[in-house]
Motif scaffolding. Structure first.
Motif, PDB file in Angstrom:
ATOM      1  N   ARG A  35      16.814 -23.287  17.532  1.00  0.00           N
ATOM      2  CA  ARG A  35      16.036 -22.061  17.724  1.00  0.00           C
ATOM      3  C   ARG A  35      15.727 -21.388  16.392  1.00  0.00           C
ATOM      4  N   ASN A  36      16.710 -21.316  15.501  1.00  0.00           N
ATOM      5  CA  ASN A  36      16.508 -20.606  14.245  1.00  0.00           C
ATOM      6  C   ASN A  36      15.658 -21.400  13.258  1.00  0.00           C
ATOM      7  N   LEU A  37      15.766 -22.722  13.291  1.00  0.00           N
ATOM      8  CA  LEU A  37      14.879 -23.525  12.440  1.00  0.00           C
ATOM      9  C   LEU A  37      13.424 -23.328  12.859  1.00  0.00           C
ATOM     10  N   ARG A  38      13.192 -23.327  14.157  1.00  0.00           N
ATOM     11  CA  ARG A  38      11.826 -23.120  14.648  1.00  0.00           C
ATOM     12  C   ARG A  38      11.320 -21.726  14.268  1.00  0.00           C
ATOM     13  N   SER A  39      12.168 -20.729  14.468  1.00  0.00           N
ATOM     14  CA  SER A  39      11.766 -19.354  14.149  1.00  0.00           C
ATOM     15  C   SER A  39      11.441 -19.199  12.674  1.00  0.00           C
ATOM     16  N   ALA A  40      12.326 -19.715  11.812  1.00  0.00           N
ATOM     17  CA  ALA A  40      12.109 -19.580  10.374  1.00  0.00           C
ATOM     18  C   ALA A  40      10.845 -20.305   9.938  1.00  0.00           C
ATOM     19  N   ALA A  41      10.585 -21.477  10.524  1.00  0.00           N
ATOM     20  CA  ALA A  41       9.397 -22.243  10.156  1.00  0.00           C
ATOM     21  C   ALA A  41       8.116 -21.509  10.538  1.00  0.00           C
ATOM     22  N   LEU A  42       8.178 -20.710  11.583  1.00  0.00           N
ATOM     23  CA  LEU A  42       6.989 -20.005  12.065  1.00  0.00           C
ATOM     24  C   LEU A  42       6.933 -18.559  11.601  1.00  0.00           C
ATOM     25  N   GLY A  43       7.788 -18.206  10.638  1.00  0.00           N
ATOM     26  CA  GLY A  43       7.738 -16.872  10.066  1.00  0.00           C
ATOM     27  C   GLY A  43       8.408 -15.809  10.890  1.00  0.00           C
ATOM     28  N   GLU A  44       9.237 -16.217  11.854  1.00  0.00           N
ATOM     29  CA  GLU A  44       9.948 -15.257  12.694  1.00  0.00           C
ATOM     30  C   GLU A  44      11.396 -15.125  12.217  1.00  0.00           C
ATOM     31  N   ALA A  45      12.058 -14.078  12.636  1.00  0.00           N
ATOM     32  CA  ALA A  45      13.418 -13.812  12.166  1.00  0.00           C
ATOM     33  C   ALA A  45      14.428 -14.643  12.960  1.00  0.00           C
ATOM     34  N   PRO A  46      15.265 -15.437  12.287  1.00  0.00           N
ATOM     35  CA  PRO A  46      16.347 -16.147  12.988  1.00  0.00           C
ATOM     36  C   PRO A  46      17.333 -15.160  13.605  1.00  0.00           C
ATOM     37  N   GLN A  47      17.958 -15.580  14.701  1.00  0.00           N
ATOM     38  CA  GLN A  47      18.885 -14.715  15.424  1.00  0.00           C
ATOM     39  C   GLN A  47      20.332 -15.129  15.166  1.00  0.00           C
ATOM     40  N   PRO A  48      21.237 -14.174  15.096  1.00  0.00           N
ATOM     41  CA  PRO A  48      22.646 -14.501  14.836  1.00  0.00           C
ATOM     42  C   PRO A  48      23.289 -15.236  16.003  1.00  0.00           C
ATOM     43  N   TRP A  49      24.260 -16.056  15.676  1.00  0.00           N
ATOM     44  CA  TRP A  49      25.039 -16.797  16.678  1.00  0.00           C
ATOM     45  C   TRP A  49      26.511 -16.520  16.425  1.00  0.00           C
ATOM     46  N   ARG A  50      27.220 -16.169  17.474  1.00  0.00           N
ATOM     47  CA  ARG A  50      28.663 -15.953  17.369  1.00  0.00           C
ATOM     48  C   ARG A  50      29.360 -16.948  18.287  1.00  0.00           C
ATOM     49  N   PRO A  51      29.934 -18.008  17.737  1.00  0.00           N
ATOM     50  CA  PRO A  51      30.628 -18.989  18.578  1.00  0.00           C
ATOM     51  C   PRO A  51      31.838 -18.363  19.242  1.00  0.00           C
ATOM     52  N   GLN A  52      32.117 -18.800  20.455  1.00  0.00           N
ATOM     53  CA  GLN A  52      33.262 -18.252  21.169  1.00  0.00           C
ATOM     54  C   GLN A  52      34.557 -18.568  20.426  1.00  0.00           C
TER      55      GLN A  52
END
Length: 392
Positions: free
Chosen positions: A329-346
């Motif tokens: 998700r974040n690779l796609r977002s960054a490639a398209l100029g969108e902000a990557p979202q944080p991930w917090r693993p359990q």
């Protein structure tokens, strides 16, 4: 303007797609391949750079060692996966980065340009911490290299004059499962090779308590399992040296052994030191909640080679698997100029730990359960995960 800002400010086009280069075919990256294959975008081109053309799934390693699975059951064919998902495949070994030019450096002297780069290259054995380990020990990580050594080990074990005294070093889930699975395999197959199952002995040495990150009920269950299976367990004993005929602890105790499996101490791949990226004290790439490098927003890392600075977790395959969706998700977002979202693993995950055959123990926090049905559930879940990347 920083490198990361430039990246976020521009989007690719169909004429000049954004170049995302994945280095390594680990658990997180196979999900990225599948995700982009299912939802392609002409503005993005995906490339996988890997020195191995197939990758094993760590969750099924105990079953393979125990003889319950075939090699094809546990390996993902990266060539087929790339072909099915429309990913460009580069069969090469990475050696470093030129961050200024955004080029991945390769062992043959060439380089590969990228707009975004992601690392999922696993870990390597740190055998230098135990004297004689490089000469006389068999490192379990990386798994792909171990399975090559495992075939050779089985051949030696089945010889009339082969090793008979088998020791494992490391009391985590991986070390416990590996030794019990190998015992299951040898005792099952020994008669077919003209050997008595009684000819083999097994022992495990661990620097702390067995399964130290699990609850007391799980630990006691495996202490009982070891006793029932005749496996010698030596806890709270750190190994100082591995010799051709023995394992020696720091207290001077000598444990006779002529085949030693090492599941302790894993290190980051040495070439990460040539990337210029911020690394932790063990050489792993420091990343934030978005899985981006702390000092280069064009670089992502996941799996064992990544150090989650804000949410540190143990080096376990389950976290690499679960990093796949947020990484894609974040690779796609960054490639398209969108902000990557944080991930917090359990913080906690359900572990199903094999006792050697088709029986497993469940562990999560205070939870403890055991039974054949847990192995069945684990097998069903593992095979379901594998089908995602094999049946395309």
């Amino acid at each position: 303007m920083s490198r990361g800002s430039v990246l976020q400010a521009s989007e690719g086009s169909t004429a000049n797609p954004r170049e995302i280069v994945l280095v390594g075919g680990g658990h997180a990256h196979v999900h990225v391949l599948r995700s982009f294959g299912r939802h392609p975008d002409p503005r993005i081109r995906l490339t996988l750079v890997t020195k191995d053309l197939d990758t094993p799934y760590s969750g099924m390693l105990p079953g393979l060692v125990a003889g319950l699975y075939d090699r094809d059951d546990v390996y993902i064919d990266l060539e087929k996966l790339c072909a099915a998902t429309g990913t460009r495949l580069v069969h090469a070994t990475a050696t470093g980065l030129d961050q200024g030019r955004r080029h991945l450096l390769l062992a043959d002297g060439s380089s590969l340009p990228y707009d975004l780069l992601s690392l999922d290259v696993g870990i390597t054995p740190a055998l230098d911490r135990i004297a004689g380990a490089a000469e006389h020990g068999i490192a379990v990580k990386p798994i792909g290299r171990f399975l090559e050594k495992f075939d050779a080990l089985l051949e030696r074990l089945y010889r009339p004059d082969g090793p008979r005294r088998i020791a494992g070093i490391g009391g985590g889930a991986g070390g416990v499962e590996l030794l019990l699975s190998l015992r299951h395999r040898l005792l099952r197959d020994a008669p077919a090779h003209g050997l008595s199952p009684d000819a083999f002995s097994f022992a495990l040495v661990t620097a702390g308590d067995i399964l130290a990150t699990h609850n007391r009920h799980v630990q006691d269950a495996f202490r009982k399992t070891f006793a029932e299976q005749g496996v010698r367990l030596i806890e709270n004993a750190r190994v100082r040296e591995i010799r051709a005929d023995a394992v020696v602890t720091e207290e001077g105790m000598e444990l006779p052994a002529d085949a030693v499996l090492v599941t302790t101490h894993a290190a980051a791949p040495g070439w990460l030191g040539n990337t210029g990226l911020a690394l932790d004290e063990n050489g792993f790439v420091k990343v934030g909640p978005t899985l981006q490098s702390l000092d280069d927003r064009a670089v992502f890392a996941a799996g064992d080679c990544a150090a989650l600075v804000e949410t540190p977790r143990e080096k376990a395959g389950v976290y690499a698997v679960r990093a796949g969706p947020p990484l894609a998700r974040n690779l796609r977002s960054a490639a398209l100029g969108e902000a990557p979202q944080p991930w917090r693993p359990q913080k906690r995950h359900l572990a199903l730990i094999s006792t050697g055959g088709k029986h497993a123990v469940a562990s999560r926090g205070w939870l403890y359960a055991r039974g054949d049905w847990l192995w069945t559930a684990k097998e069903w879940n593992d095979r379901r995960w594998m089908r995602k990347y094999k049946d395309l």
